[in-house]
Design a protein around this motif. Structure first.
Motif, PDB file in Angstrom:
ATOM      1  N   THR A 106     -12.439  -7.241  -6.924  1.00 37.05           N
ATOM      2  CA  THR A 106     -11.452  -5.940  -6.161  1.00 37.05           C
ATOM      3  C   THR A 106     -12.488  -5.028  -6.327  1.00 37.05           C
ATOM      4  OG1 THR A 106     -10.594  -5.368  -8.503  1.00 37.05           O
ATOM      5  CG2 THR A 106      -9.279  -6.599  -6.643  1.00 37.05           C
ATOM      6  N   LEU A 147      -2.310   0.604  -4.741  1.00 37.25           N
ATOM      7  CA  LEU A 147      -1.754  -0.782  -4.311  1.00 37.25           C
ATOM      8  C   LEU A 147      -0.791  -1.227  -5.222  1.00 37.25           C
ATOM      9  CD1 LEU A 147      -2.336  -2.860  -2.519  1.00 37.25           C
ATOM     10  CD2 LEU A 147      -4.081  -4.133  -3.971  1.00 37.25           C
ATOM     11  N   ASN A 179      -5.050   0.513  -8.540  1.00 37.45           N
ATOM     12  CA  ASN A 179      -3.931  -0.769  -8.632  1.00 37.45           C
ATOM     13  C   ASN A 179      -3.087  -0.298  -9.559  1.00 37.45           C
ATOM     14  OD1 ASN A 179      -5.934  -2.118  -6.985  1.00 37.45           O
ATOM     15  ND2 ASN A 179      -7.177  -2.598  -8.614  1.00 37.45           N
ATOM     16  N   TYR A 239      -5.558  -4.726   0.367  1.00 36.53           N
ATOM     17  CA  TYR A 239      -6.825  -3.610   0.683  1.00 36.53           C
ATOM     18  C   TYR A 239      -7.033  -3.685   2.234  1.00 36.53           C
ATOM     19  CZ  TYR A 239      -8.163  -3.444  -4.292  1.00 36.53           C
ATOM     20  OH  TYR A 239      -8.278  -3.283  -5.585  1.00 36.53           O
ATOM     21  N   SER A 247     -14.863  -4.792  -3.139  1.00 39.09           N
ATOM     22  CA  SER A 247     -14.129  -4.681  -1.834  1.00 39.09           C
ATOM     23  C   SER A 247     -14.424  -3.928  -0.767  1.00 39.09           C
ATOM     24  CB  SER A 247     -12.535  -4.561  -2.214  1.00 39.09           C
ATOM     25  OG  SER A 247     -12.478  -3.183  -2.556  1.00 39.09           O
ATOM     26  N   TRP A 282       0.925  -1.154   0.137  1.00 37.43           N
ATOM     27  CA  TRP A 282      -0.096   0.069  -0.033  1.00 37.43           C
ATOM     28  C   TRP A 282       0.831   1.349   0.145  1.00 37.43           C
ATOM     29  CZ3 TRP A 282      -4.959   0.646  -0.886  1.00 37.43           C
ATOM     30  CH2 TRP A 282      -5.440   1.767  -0.608  1.00 37.43           C
ATOM     31  N   GLN A 329      -7.917  -0.739   5.050  1.00 36.74           N
ATOM     32  CA  GLN A 329      -8.201   0.699   4.681  1.00 36.74           C
ATOM     33  C   GLN A 329      -9.796   0.628   5.100  1.00 36.74           C
ATOM     34  OE1 GLN A 329      -5.779   2.445   3.564  1.00 36.74           O
ATOM     35  NE2 GLN A 329      -4.432   0.833   3.997  1.00 36.74           N
ATOM     36  N   VAL A 368      -8.677   4.106  -4.394  1.00 33.88           N
ATOM     37  CA  VAL A 368      -7.464   3.095  -4.655  1.00 33.88           C
ATOM     38  C   VAL A 368      -7.265   3.099  -6.037  1.00 33.88           C
ATOM     39  CG1 VAL A 368      -8.715   1.046  -4.226  1.00 33.88           C
ATOM     40  CG2 VAL A 368      -6.205   1.218  -4.128  1.00 33.88           C
ATOM     41  N   LEU A 411     -13.584  -0.576  -0.993  1.00 34.75           N
ATOM     42  CA  LEU A 411     -13.023   0.386  -1.393  1.00 34.75           C
ATOM     43  C   LEU A 411     -13.306   0.975  -2.495  1.00 34.75           C
ATOM     44  CD1 LEU A 411      -9.332  -0.602  -0.589  1.00 34.75           C
ATOM     45  CD2 LEU A 411     -11.081   0.386   0.991  1.00 34.75           C
TER      46      LEU A 411
END
Length: 130
Positions: free
Chosen positions: A69, A9, A44, A33, A72, A4, A36, A42, A74
């Motif tokens: 993802t 990420l 990637n 992740y 997730s 991170w 967070q 975020v 986020l």
């Protein structure tokens, strides 16, 4: 391993990619992740090494990874791949990757150098935070 870095990420992966490798990559990213707060923006940043050759099952797993993802908790704004010119299969397989990300509604870019990729990724974060 995922690292991170203030909204980025960072992941480094080496192909070829099969089903087991994609499962490991998905777990690695989701673990990255962890910790967070929900809603954290975020991007990637994935450095792709060796080859972009995927088995058919791995392509399906990549689509699943994009969904996982994204779900997730986020705010996954985008994904950027760092793909050096010597990565096998890039010219043939990057259009397919672009289609997968576009189909999932995720911004996706590819750069040959980390510095350029990270600058693009940080602009995505800055735009989201503005």
């Amino acid at each position: 391993m995922a690292r991170w870095d203030d909204g980025l990420l960072q992941v480094e992966v080496t192909g070829p990619f099969n089903l087991e490798g994609m499962a490991l990559l998905t777990r690695t990213m989701l673990e990255g992740y962890r910790g967070q707060p929900a809603g954290t923006p975020v991007v990637n940043v994935c450095e792709m090494r060796g080859t972009l050759v995927y088995t058919p099952e791995a392509w399906a797993a990549l689509a699943d990874a994009i969904r996982a993802t994204g779900a997730s908790g986020l705010r996954v704004l985008a994904t950027v791949w760092i793909v050096a010119g010597d990565v096998e299969g890039a010219g043939l397989l990057l259009p397919r990757a672009r289609d997968l990300f576009a189909g999932a509604g995720r911004r996706f870019e590819v750069f040959a150098e980390r510095r350029t990729a990270e600058a693009w990724a940080r602009r995505q974060l800055d735009d989201a935070r503005a």
